[in-house]
Design a protein around this motif. Structure first.
Motif, mmCIF file in Angstrom:
data_model
loop_
_atom_site.group_PDB
_atom_site.id
_atom_site.type_symbol
_atom_site.label_atom_id
_atom_site.label_comp_id
_atom_site.label_asym_id
_atom_site.label_seq_id
_atom_site.Cartn_x
_atom_site.Cartn_y
_atom_site.Cartn_z
ATOM 1 N N ILE A 114 0.834 -1.209 0.000
ATOM 2 C CA ILE A 114 0.000 0.000 0.000
ATOM 3 C C ILE A 114 0.863 1.252 0.000
ATOM 4 O O ILE A 114 0.591 2.213 -0.732
ATOM 5 N N ASP A 115 1.927 1.246 0.783
ATOM 6 C CA ASP A 115 2.809 2.424 0.873
ATOM 7 C C ASP A 115 3.480 2.757 -0.455
ATOM 8 O O ASP A 115 3.801 3.911 -0.717
ATOM 9 N N LYS A 116 3.691 1.754 -1.307
ATOM 10 C CA LYS A 116 4.372 1.966 -2.588
ATOM 11 C C LYS A 116 3.447 2.538 -3.665
ATOM 12 O O LYS A 116 3.911 2.996 -4.708
ATOM 13 N N ASP A 117 2.126 2.469 -3.429
ATOM 14 C CA ASP A 117 1.151 2.927 -4.423
ATOM 15 C C ASP A 117 0.410 4.148 -3.878
ATOM 16 O O ASP A 117 -0.397 4.028 -2.962
ATOM 17 N N ALA A 120 -18.035 8.160 1.955
ATOM 18 C CA ALA A 120 -18.056 9.624 2.052
ATOM 19 C C ALA A 120 -16.633 10.190 2.101
ATOM 20 O O ALA A 120 -16.333 11.181 1.422
ATOM 21 N N VAL A 121 -15.746 9.553 2.891
ATOM 22 C CA VAL A 121 -14.374 10.082 2.980
ATOM 23 C C VAL A 121 -13.633 9.915 1.647
ATOM 24 O O VAL A 121 -12.805 10.750 1.284
ATOM 25 N N ILE A 122 -13.957 8.834 0.929
ATOM 26 C CA ILE A 122 -13.331 8.633 -0.391
ATOM 27 C C ILE A 122 -13.838 9.676 -1.382
ATOM 28 O O ILE A 122 -13.064 10.250 -2.155
ATOM 29 N N LYS A 123 -15.132 9.938 -1.354
ATOM 30 C CA LYS A 123 -15.707 10.923 -2.281
ATOM 31 C C LYS A 123 -15.175 12.328 -2.009
ATOM 32 O O LYS A 123 -14.813 13.063 -2.925
ATOM 33 N N VAL A 167 -12.666 1.386 11.843
ATOM 34 C CA VAL A 167 -12.172 0.709 10.634
ATOM 35 C C VAL A 167 -10.670 0.472 10.766
ATOM 36 O O VAL A 167 -9.896 1.415 10.962
ATOM 37 N N GLY A 168 -10.266 -0.795 10.670
ATOM 38 C CA GLY A 168 -8.867 -1.160 10.756
ATOM 39 C C GLY A 168 -8.350 -1.690 9.434
ATOM 40 O O GLY A 168 -8.992 -1.539 8.390
ATOM 41 N N LEU A 169 -7.215 -2.354 9.483
ATOM 42 C CA LEU A 169 -6.561 -2.846 8.271
ATOM 43 C C LEU A 169 -7.458 -3.781 7.472
ATOM 44 O O LEU A 169 -7.573 -3.648 6.249
ATOM 45 N N VAL A 170 -8.097 -4.744 8.143
ATOM 46 C CA VAL A 170 -8.863 -5.777 7.434
ATOM 47 C C VAL A 170 -10.021 -5.180 6.649
ATOM 48 O O VAL A 170 -10.181 -5.438 5.451
ATOM 49 N N VAL A 171 -10.835 -4.363 7.300
ATOM 50 C CA VAL A 171 -12.012 -3.791 6.616
ATOM 51 C C VAL A 171 -11.581 -2.792 5.548
ATOM 52 O O VAL A 171 -12.165 -2.743 4.460
ATOM 53 N N ALA A 172 -10.551 -2.008 5.828
ATOM 54 C CA ALA A 172 -10.076 -1.032 4.836
ATOM 55 C C ALA A 172 -9.587 -1.740 3.576
ATOM 56 O O ALA A 172 -9.969 -1.369 2.456
ATOM 57 N N LEU A 182 -3.506 3.856 -3.664
ATOM 58 C CA LEU A 182 -3.908 2.928 -2.606
ATOM 59 C C LEU A 182 -3.655 3.539 -1.235
ATOM 60 O O LEU A 182 -4.493 3.449 -0.336
ATOM 61 N N LYS A 183 -2.492 4.152 -1.072
ATOM 62 C CA LYS A 183 -2.108 4.742 0.210
ATOM 63 C C LYS A 183 -3.093 5.817 0.634
ATOM 64 O O LYS A 183 -3.522 5.871 1.795
ATOM 65 N N ARG A 184 -3.462 6.675 -0.313
ATOM 66 C CA ARG A 184 -4.383 7.772 -0.002
ATOM 67 C C ARG A 184 -5.730 7.227 0.470
ATOM 68 O O ARG A 184 -6.246 7.630 1.520
ATOM 69 N N ASN A 185 -6.304 6.303 -0.290
ATOM 70 C CA ASN A 185 -7.618 5.767 0.075
ATOM 71 C C ASN A 185 -7.562 4.914 1.334
ATOM 72 O O ASN A 185 -8.501 4.922 2.141
ATOM 73 N N TYR A 186 -6.468 4.187 1.516
ATOM 74 C CA TYR A 186 -6.322 3.388 2.743
ATOM 75 C C TYR A 186 -6.301 4.299 3.975
ATOM 76 O O TYR A 186 -6.993 4.031 4.966
ATOM 77 N N ASP A 187 -5.534 5.384 3.922
ATOM 78 C CA ASP A 187 -5.460 6.302 5.058
ATOM 79 C C ASP A 187 -6.817 6.946 5.339
ATOM 80 O O ASP A 187 -7.188 7.157 6.503
ATOM 81 N N LEU A 188 -7.558 7.266 4.269
ATOM 82 C CA LEU A 188 -8.893 7.855 4.454
ATOM 83 C C LEU A 188 -9.839 6.868 5.126
ATOM 84 O O LEU A 188 -10.579 7.230 6.056
ATOM 85 N N LEU A 189 -9.822 5.620 4.675
ATOM 86 C CA LEU A 189 -10.680 4.598 5.286
ATOM 87 C C LEU A 189 -10.286 4.349 6.734
ATOM 88 O O LEU A 189 -11.141 4.178 7.610
ATOM 89 N N TYR A 190 -8.996 4.338 6.995
ATOM 90 C CA TYR A 190 -8.489 4.082 8.346
ATOM 91 C C TYR A 190 -8.888 5.195 9.317
ATOM 92 O O TYR A 190 -8.935 4.989 10.529
ATOM 93 N N SER A 191 -9.190 6.388 8.772
ATOM 94 C CA SER A 191 -9.592 7.510 9.626
ATOM 95 C C SER A 191 -11.003 7.350 10.180
ATOM 96 O O SER A 191 -11.366 8.008 11.153
ATOM 97 N N VAL A 192 -11.793 6.473 9.550
ATOM 98 C CA VAL A 192 -13.154 6.216 10.043
ATOM 99 C C VAL A 192 -13.063 5.405 11.324
ATOM 100 O O VAL A 192 -12.404 4.361 11.365
#
Length: 346
Positions: free
Chosen positions: A207-210, A330-333, A226-231, A213-223
């Motif tokens: 994820i860190d290399k892309d 919502a955070v992705i949008k 929501v942890g690694l698995v669901v994100a 992916l990194k941007r959307n993962y961090d946004l999902l993780y902010s909810v």
């Protein structure tokens, strides 16, 4: 004499591990004998498709391919399609199963014959009916990182499943178990926990290399909750929010959207969630909900209010799952991290 024009053809592809069944449809009639071909699901088989298309009186610029989502089995074929510049669309299998082609009386009954060949004709007819929509938004393979994440998540689930067995065995320790037996079980559990940590680290490195992916993962993780698995689940199932962009469609896909069951004057017990869908993602969301009920004031008050109204716990839990899905989309949008509105107002 002028050159003969290539005719427009719609190609349905039924994908399996070892071969592909392809059928063509011109939107008018079906050639049940010559309009089907089976090829090996590998490069030598793909090259046969080009020759077969010429026999059908068309070329690569006048065909539209369509196939169901079949995970990794269709990956190499999709790579070939894109390399050849061929347009294709991926279809949710549930939509295909509900599709009923409008055929003449003398045609074969596709709803009664279940073979790979007949399925390919059904997909071809679906392709023709929805061709404008598919052409407007054709499918594209996600990046290589997506497939690595998909495989790593499957590996992680296997370790988690095995660790649950060891935990249960250690919990139910019998007086007849030897000390060595208990040590082996604990050692096995410790190893699995280590493998899960290593897999998580591998996932995060990818994820860190892309950047996308990194941007959307961090946004999902902010909810909250929501942890690694669901994100990562959500990123994989939505192909990083390119395949599914609507939260309600995603809720239907994983089986948390209530649906009515009515027929005439018969109403079968109100609305129910589907037993279909990606049940693993649904189960992972349950864990998020339980965490949110404990740690999120808004979710906690919602849970207590609905329970006080006499709502069934499972119904309320499902509503909370949908709230979490709405927050993730919502955070992705917005492309901004999650903010608690009450804290923001304060």
């Amino acid at each position: 004499m002028g050159m003969q024009m290539s005719k427009e053809l719609y190609i349905g592809v039924d994908v399996s591990k070892n071969w592909l069944d392809l059928a063509c449809y011109d939107g008018i009639s079906v050639d049940w004998k010559q309009g089907h071909i089976r090829v090996d699901n590998k490069p030598s088989g793909y090259h046969q498709i080009t020759r077969w298309l010429k026999k059908q009186g068309t070329d690569k610029d006048h065909v539209l391919f369509c196939m169901e989502h079949t995970g990794l089995y269709g990956q190499d074929f999709r790579v070939w399609l894109e390399k050849e510049g061929l347009v294709y669309g991926m279809v949710n299998p549930r939509k295909m199963h509900r599709f009923e082609p409008d055929l003449g009386e003398n045609d074969r009954a596709l709803d009664r014959i279940k073979t790979d060949e007949m399925d390919s004709f059904r997909i071809a007819m679906y392709c023709e009916k929805h061709s404008r929509k598919i052409k407007a938004s054709p499918s594209r393979l996600p990046g290589e990182a997506y497939f690595k994440l998909k495989r790593l998540m499957a590996e992680r689930r296997q370790y988690t499943k095995q660790s649950v067995i060891y935990k249960q065995q250690l919990h139910d320790i019998s007086a007849h178990d030897t000390e060595e037996s208990r040590k082996r079980k604990q050692s096995g559990l410790d190893l699995l926990k280590s493998q899960i940590r290593q897999t998580d680290a591998d996932i995060l490195r990818i994820i860190d290399k892309d950047p996308c992916l990194k941007r959307n993962y961090d946004l999902l993780y902010s909810v909250k909750g929501v942890g690694l698995v669901v994100a990562v689940d959500t990123i994989v199932l939505t192909e990083n929010f390119t395949l599914i962009t609507n939260p309600r469609k995603y809720a239907c896909y994983i089986g948390i959207a209530p649906a009515k069951k009515e027929s005439g004057i018969s109403i079968r017990g109100g609305n129910h969630v589907s037993r279909k869908g990606f049940t693993l993602a649904k189960a992972d969301l349950t864990i998020v909900c339980l965490s949110a009920i404990k740690n999120d004031p808004n979710i906690k008050s919602y849970w207590q209010r609905k329970k006080a109204e006499g709502k069934h716990g499972g119904v309320v839990l499902n509503a909370i799952k949908f709230k979490i899905v709405l927050r993730m989309f919502a955070v992705i949008k917005r492309q901004t991290p999650f903010v608690e509105m009450d804290a923001y107002k304060r």
